[in-house]
Design a protein around this motif. Structure first.
Motif, PDB file in Angstrom:
ATOM      1  N   SER A 118       0.846  -1.192   0.000  1.00 42.09           N
ATOM      2  CA  SER A 118       0.000   0.000   0.000  1.00 42.09           C
ATOM      3  C   SER A 118       0.882   1.243   0.000  1.00 42.09           C
ATOM      4  CB  SER A 118      -0.909   0.012   1.235  1.00 42.09           C
ATOM      5  OG  SER A 118      -1.721   1.167   1.257  1.00 42.09           O
ATOM      6  N   ALA A 119       0.488   2.235  -0.786  1.00 42.56           N
ATOM      7  CA  ALA A 119       1.228   3.500  -0.840  1.00 42.56           C
ATOM      8  C   ALA A 119       0.226   4.636  -0.992  1.00 42.56           C
ATOM      9  CB  ALA A 119       2.217   3.503  -2.000  1.00 42.56           C
ATOM     10  N   THR A 120       0.414   5.697  -0.205  1.00 46.13           N
ATOM     11  CA  THR A 120      -0.472   6.855  -0.242  1.00 46.13           C
ATOM     12  C   THR A 120       0.351   8.137  -0.356  1.00 46.13           C
ATOM     13  OG1 THR A 120      -2.042   5.692   1.207  1.00 46.13           O
ATOM     14  CG2 THR A 120      -2.359   8.065   0.918  1.00 46.13           C
ATOM     15  N   PRO A 121       0.519   8.674  -1.560  1.00 42.41           N
ATOM     16  CA  PRO A 121       1.146   9.990  -1.690  1.00 42.41           C
ATOM     17  C   PRO A 121       0.211  11.051  -1.109  1.00 42.41           C
ATOM     18  CG  PRO A 121       1.141   8.793  -3.790  1.00 42.41           C
ATOM     19  CD  PRO A 121       0.209   8.079  -2.869  1.00 42.41           C
ATOM     20  N   ILE A 122       0.765  12.024  -0.377  1.00 40.91           N
ATOM     21  CA  ILE A 122      -0.045  13.068   0.244  1.00 40.91           C
ATOM     22  C   ILE A 122       0.567  14.441  -0.019  1.00 40.91           C
ATOM     23  CG2 ILE A 122      -1.016  11.614   2.074  1.00 40.91           C
ATOM     24  CD1 ILE A 122       1.146  12.647   3.949  1.00 40.91           C
ATOM     25  N   VAL A 123      -0.299  15.437  -0.118  1.00 43.25           N
ATOM     26  CA  VAL A 123       0.143  16.832  -0.219  1.00 43.25           C
ATOM     27  C   VAL A 123      -0.699  17.641   0.753  1.00 43.25           C
ATOM     28  CG1 VAL A 123       0.916  16.673  -2.613  1.00 43.25           C
ATOM     29  CG2 VAL A 123      -1.454  17.277  -2.125  1.00 43.25           C
ATOM     30  N   GLY A 124      -0.107  18.730   1.256  1.00 45.32           N
ATOM     31  CA  GLY A 124      -0.861  19.520   2.217  1.00 45.32           C
ATOM     32  C   GLY A 124      -0.168  20.811   2.564  1.00 45.32           C
ATOM     33  N   VAL A 125      -0.557  21.344   3.719  1.00 45.06           N
ATOM     34  CA  VAL A 125      -0.019  22.614   4.181  1.00 45.06           C
ATOM     35  C   VAL A 125       0.127  22.552   5.695  1.00 45.06           C
ATOM     36  CG1 VAL A 125      -2.319  23.646   4.402  1.00 45.06           C
ATOM     37  CG2 VAL A 125      -0.315  25.126   4.093  1.00 45.06           C
ATOM     38  N   VAL A 126       1.154  23.218   6.220  1.00 50.95           N
ATOM     39  CA  VAL A 126       1.365  23.297   7.657  1.00 50.95           C
ATOM     40  C   VAL A 126       1.348  24.759   8.065  1.00 50.95           C
ATOM     41  CG1 VAL A 126       3.875  23.222   7.342  1.00 50.95           C
ATOM     42  CG2 VAL A 126       2.901  22.690   9.576  1.00 50.95           C
ATOM     43  N   ALA A 127       0.742  25.069   9.213  1.00 54.01           N
ATOM     44  CA  ALA A 127       0.632  26.443   9.706  1.00 54.01           C
ATOM     45  C   ALA A 127       1.072  26.494  11.160  1.00 54.01           C
ATOM     46  CB  ALA A 127      -0.805  26.940   9.567  1.00 54.01           C
ATOM     47  N   GLY A 128       1.547  27.652  11.583  1.00 56.60           N
ATOM     48  CA  GLY A 128       2.002  27.823  12.953  1.00 56.60           C
ATOM     49  C   GLY A 128       3.481  28.121  12.996  1.00 56.60           C
ATOM     50  N   GLU A 129       4.187  27.549  13.978  1.00 53.02           N
ATOM     51  CA  GLU A 129       5.624  27.789  14.106  1.00 53.02           C
ATOM     52  C   GLU A 129       6.371  27.340  12.857  1.00 53.02           C
ATOM     53  OE1 GLU A 129       9.146  26.026  16.885  1.00 53.02           O
ATOM     54  OE2 GLU A 129       7.398  26.857  17.916  1.00 53.02           O
ATOM     55  N   ALA A 130       5.977  26.192  12.292  1.00 56.18           N
ATOM     56  CA  ALA A 130       6.424  25.775  10.965  1.00 56.18           C
ATOM     57  C   ALA A 130       5.275  26.047  10.011  1.00 56.18           C
ATOM     58  CB  ALA A 130       6.796  24.298  10.961  1.00 56.18           C
ATOM     59  N   HIS A 131       5.567  26.515   8.809  1.00 58.62           N
ATOM     60  CA  HIS A 131       4.474  26.829   7.891  1.00 58.62           C
ATOM     61  C   HIS A 131       4.953  26.723   6.454  1.00 58.62           C
ATOM     62  CE1 HIS A 131       6.532  30.609   8.997  1.00 58.62           C
ATOM     63  NE2 HIS A 131       6.414  30.907   7.712  1.00 58.62           N
ATOM     64  N   GLY A 132       3.988  26.404   5.582  1.00 58.44           N
ATOM     65  CA  GLY A 132       4.276  26.300   4.169  1.00 58.44           C
ATOM     66  C   GLY A 132       3.664  25.052   3.568  1.00 58.44           C
ATOM     67  N   PRO A 133       3.829  24.847   2.256  1.00 56.97           N
ATOM     68  CA  PRO A 133       3.341  23.628   1.602  1.00 56.97           C
ATOM     69  C   PRO A 133       4.187  22.444   2.024  1.00 56.97           C
ATOM     70  CG  PRO A 133       4.664  24.913   0.078  1.00 56.97           C
ATOM     71  CD  PRO A 133       4.499  25.757   1.313  1.00 56.97           C
ATOM     72  N   ILE A 134       3.623  21.256   1.939  1.00 57.21           N
ATOM     73  CA  ILE A 134       4.333  20.061   2.383  1.00 57.21           C
ATOM     74  C   ILE A 134       3.841  18.868   1.568  1.00 57.21           C
ATOM     75  CG2 ILE A 134       2.693  19.442   4.204  1.00 57.21           C
ATOM     76  CD1 ILE A 134       5.166  18.866   5.994  1.00 57.21           C
ATOM     77  N   ALA A 135       4.721  17.925   1.304  1.00 56.52           N
ATOM     78  CA  ALA A 135       4.363  16.723   0.542  1.00 56.52           C
ATOM     79  C   ALA A 135       4.983  15.515   1.221  1.00 56.52           C
ATOM     80  CB  ALA A 135       4.852  16.829  -0.890  1.00 56.52           C
ATOM     81  N   GLY A 136       4.343  14.350   1.068  1.00 55.46           N
ATOM     82  CA  GLY A 136       4.865  13.179   1.737  1.00 55.46           C
ATOM     83  C   GLY A 136       4.349  11.880   1.168  1.00 55.46           C
ATOM     84  N   LEU A 137       4.665  10.797   1.867  1.00 56.03           N
ATOM     85  CA  LEU A 137       4.276   9.452   1.447  1.00 56.03           C
ATOM     86  C   LEU A 137       4.056   8.592   2.680  1.00 56.03           C
ATOM     87  CD1 LEU A 137       3.983   7.236  -0.807  1.00 56.03           C
ATOM     88  CD2 LEU A 137       6.429   6.763  -0.414  1.00 56.03           C
ATOM     89  N   GLU A 138       2.980   7.804   2.666  1.00 54.55           N
ATOM     90  CA  GLU A 138       2.733   6.786   3.677  1.00 54.55           C
ATOM     91  C   GLU A 138       2.667   5.451   2.950  1.00 54.55           C
ATOM     92  OE1 GLU A 138      -0.866   7.952   5.588  1.00 54.55           O
ATOM     93  OE2 GLU A 138      -0.022   9.814   6.386  1.00 54.55           O
ATOM     94  N   ALA A 139       3.450   4.471   3.380  1.00 51.47           N
ATOM     95  CA  ALA A 139       3.512   3.190   2.668  1.00 51.47           C
ATOM     96  C   ALA A 139       3.661   2.045   3.655  1.00 51.47           C
ATOM     97  CB  ALA A 139       4.678   3.181   1.681  1.00 51.47           C
TER      98      ALA A 139
END
Length: 206
Positions: free
Chosen positions: A90-111
């Protein structure tokens, strides 16, 4: 710090929930998961973090708190690809955003990979450079075995800078106990070291 982090959510099955075919069907039920973590770094202050997930066939939604950094929240959308019977992949590519002390666009993978009572889980995400800080790759992995269905034990590793200090890669061990839709766990990173971290977790599926 990772889920996490997320490994606990997927530990209740042989792999993360996934749809059987592309597209959404309103007749198909949603599956939800929630996990809370109490992080106890030896050289820092204890704190709580959390992860909430929602899956509808292949669609995956996720929200995290105090994951990429303290006082930060992130949200993701992803799509799950899975298959196999004796060897489940199983593999799940993900994209998103983080806000707060760290902030900006973010991309990742869960496998994940599952073979009988043995499973491996990997979660990674990349946060680009921001506010004078360099880009950073967060990672969490678990290699575990189930001697019986309700016990899961193994080794874990996380790469994070949330704890500070000299080490950003921390190996350790894990133990999880599952009763129905609830999983309780303990992680111990850098055992015996000054930079050791103990993490308690409680996760639910509903």
């Amino acid at each position: 710090m990772a889920l996490l982090a997320a490994g606990v959510l997927h530990a209740q099955t042989q792999g993360p929930p996934a749809g059987a075919a592309a597209g959404l069907d309103t007749a198909e039920p949603w599956n939800f998961s929630a996990a809370a973590y109490w992080n106890m770094p030896r050289q820092g202050q204890s704190y709580a973090s959390g992860i909430f997930g929602a899956d509808h066939r292949q669609l995956h939604l996720e929200a995290r708190a105090n994951y990429e950094a303290m006082h930060s929240q992130s949200a993701f959308i992803g799509w799950t690809f899975s298959g196999g019977e004796k060897i489940h992949l199983s593999a799940t590519p993900i994209v998103g955003v983080v806000a707060g002390e760290a902030h900006g666009p973010i991309a990742g993978l869960e496998a994940s990979v599952g073979v009988g009572r043995l499973d491996y889980y990997l979660e990674a995400e990349y946060l680009p450079a921001h506010a004078g800080r360099s880009g950073y790759l967060y990672a969490w992995s678990e290699l575990a075995y189930r001697p019986v269905e309700w016990i899961r034990l193994g080794i874990a590793m996380q790469r994070t800078r949330i704890y500070g200090g000299d080490r950003d890669i921390r190996p350790g061990g894990l133990l999880q106990l599952t009763v129905r839709n609830c999983t309780a766990g303990v992680y111990w990173f850098n055992p015996g070291a000054d930079s050791q971290v103990v993490m308690l977790s409680l996760a639910f599926r509903f």
